[in-house]
Scaffold this motif. Sequence first.
Motif, PDB file in Angstrom:
ATOM      1  N   LEU A 194     -12.283   8.406  -3.434  1.00 57.79           N
ATOM      2  CA  LEU A 194     -11.909   8.137  -2.099  1.00 57.79           C
ATOM      3  C   LEU A 194     -13.079   7.367  -1.192  1.00 57.79           C
TER       4      LEU A 194
ATOM      5  N   SER B  25       0.677  -1.276  -0.002  1.00 55.60           N
ATOM      6  CA  SER B  25       0.002   0.089  -0.021  1.00 55.60           C
ATOM      7  C   SER B  25       0.839   1.193  -0.194  1.00 55.60           C
TER       8      SER B  25
ATOM      9  N   ILE C  80      -3.892   9.646   3.069  1.00 58.28           N
ATOM     10  CA  ILE C  80      -4.875   8.785   2.415  1.00 58.28           C
ATOM     11  C   ILE C  80      -3.851   7.593   2.000  1.00 58.28           C
TER      12      ILE C  80
ATOM     13  N   ILE D  69      -3.555   4.198   0.045  1.00 62.29           N
ATOM     14  CA  ILE D  69      -4.223   3.575  -1.243  1.00 62.29           C
ATOM     15  C   ILE D  69      -3.668   2.068  -1.163  1.00 62.29           C
TER      16      ILE D  69
ATOM     17  N   TYR E 112      -9.605   2.257   0.476  1.00 62.68           N
ATOM     18  CA  TYR E 112      -8.827   3.510   0.785  1.00 62.68           C
ATOM     19  C   TYR E 112      -9.347   4.042   2.424  1.00 62.68           C
TER      20      TYR E 112
END
Lengths: 202, 256
Positions: free
Chosen positions: A124, A75, A101, A103, A129
Motif C-alpha cells: 500500500l 484503474s 483503495i 490500484i 496506490y
Amino acid sequence: MKPYSILLTLFLFMIPACESDLELSESIFISDPDYPGLPKYTEWGYNTFGVYFDRKTFISNDAEVPVKILVENGSTLFIFRGEESSPDYYSYNSGKMSMSISIPDFAPAQVTDLLVLNDTTLDLTNPGYELTLTMGETVYTPDVLNGKIHFNRVQNLVVDDKQTEVILSGTFEFQVRINGEPIAFSDGRFDLGIAYSNFFVF
Amino acid sequence: MNRILTFAFSLFLLQPPSLLLSQDKQKWMTGIEAGFDFSACQEPGEDYIREDRTLYGSGNAMSSLQALMNRTHFGVRRELFLKDGRYGLSAGLRIAKSETTLGKNDYWGESSQYFFLLYKQDGLTTSYLRVKSMEEKCLYLGIPLEIRVFPYPAEGKQIYFKAGTEVNFLLNSDVHVSFYDPGMNRYAADTEDMPEKPAAVESRLYGAIGINFPREEKADIILELALPVLYLTTKSSGLADPVFATGLNVSMMFPF
C-alpha cells in the motif's frame, strides 16, 4: 396483453437466479473468539470484513454492501463500506465508515479476471496506490506509512454447475497518519463475494 | 483366616439373586416393547456446509440450519421381579432405526429453502451444490439393561420409576441428499459419502416414569415416558451431535 404475458413469463424464469444471488450476497458474521469484535477469517464468501484501529473496529454490517469494485480508466477501486464499532459491546449508534483503495494499472474486464489476484500481496506504500478513509461525513486521504493487503485466496465460485461469483479472501494491515496523528489498522481480514451486483466496469 | 473369609465372601457373591433373597417371592415376565424418541441436536458445524445465519438486532446470530433426530425401536425383554414385585431387573434385545435430518428451519414441509454444500475445490474453482436436506438412516441392534422401582403398593395401576442404559451396535447406515436442483442428482453418490460415518457402538443412559396396568390372566400393559435420554458416546450421527432425547415406550409383559 401478449407483451405483458411474455414479460411476466421471463420474470418468473428469472426468479431462481435472483434467489441464488440473494442468498450468497447476504453477510454471515461469525465472531472470531481470538479477536473480539472482528469476523472470523473464512474463505466461504461470507461478505464480511473487519479491522482494529485505535481500540475500535471497522467492520462490515448488514445494511451496507461490504465491497464494491469499480474499474475505470485503467484503474480499479475497491470500496469497503461498514461501520465504526467497539470490540467490547454491540453499539446501536455505530458511525458509518468506509475505506477505498485505488490500484492503478489493473483493469479486470470481467469478474473472473480477479482470479489473477490469488496469493498476491499489494504494497500500500506504492506511490500509485491511493487510500481514502471516510468517517461519518469526513473524508481523509492519509499518508500511508506502511501496509499491505494480501489476497490469500481468490476462488471462482460455481453453484449447481453455473459460474456465480468470485470470492476474495485475505488479510490487510497498514499504518497511516491523519492530520499528524498516527493510526494503526491491524488484524484486518476480508471474505467477500464479487458478482454482477458489486462489480462495475465504466 | 483372612483367606477363608475372602473365599467365603466370593462364593456368596457368586450366588444368583434368587438364592440371596430367597425369602422373597420372585416372578419372571417376558414381553415385547416398542417406542420412539426425539433428540435435540447441537447446531451442525460440518466443514463442508456453508453457514447460514439470521442476524438479530442485538448483534446475535442464530443458525437457520437445524438437525433433528428421531428413533423408533421394538424388541423383546425379560424381567425378574424381586422383593414382592417392588423391583424389576430386565435385559433384552432391541432393533432400533434412527433418522437424522439436516435442513433449514422449515425442512419438514415442502420447503424451497436450501443450504450450500461444498462439493469440491479444484485449483481456483470451488463448487457448491444447493441442498434442501440431508437425511441419515441408521439401524442398530441394542441391548438394554434396566431397573424399575415400584414405590407404591400394588393396587391395580402401578406407577414406577425406571433407570436404564443401552448399548447399541450399528448394523447399517445410509445417507440421502435432496438437491434443490434435481439436475444435480448425478452428484448424489459423491455427496452421500461426505458425512462422517456414525460410531459403530453407541451408548445411552435414560430415566423414565411409567404406569403398569396389570391384567388378570392377560399381559400387563405398560406405558412409559422416557425423560431424559442422555448420550454417553459421541458421533451417534454423522450429520449432528444429539444432546438429549425424550420419548414414549409401550410394552406388553406376560408371566413366563
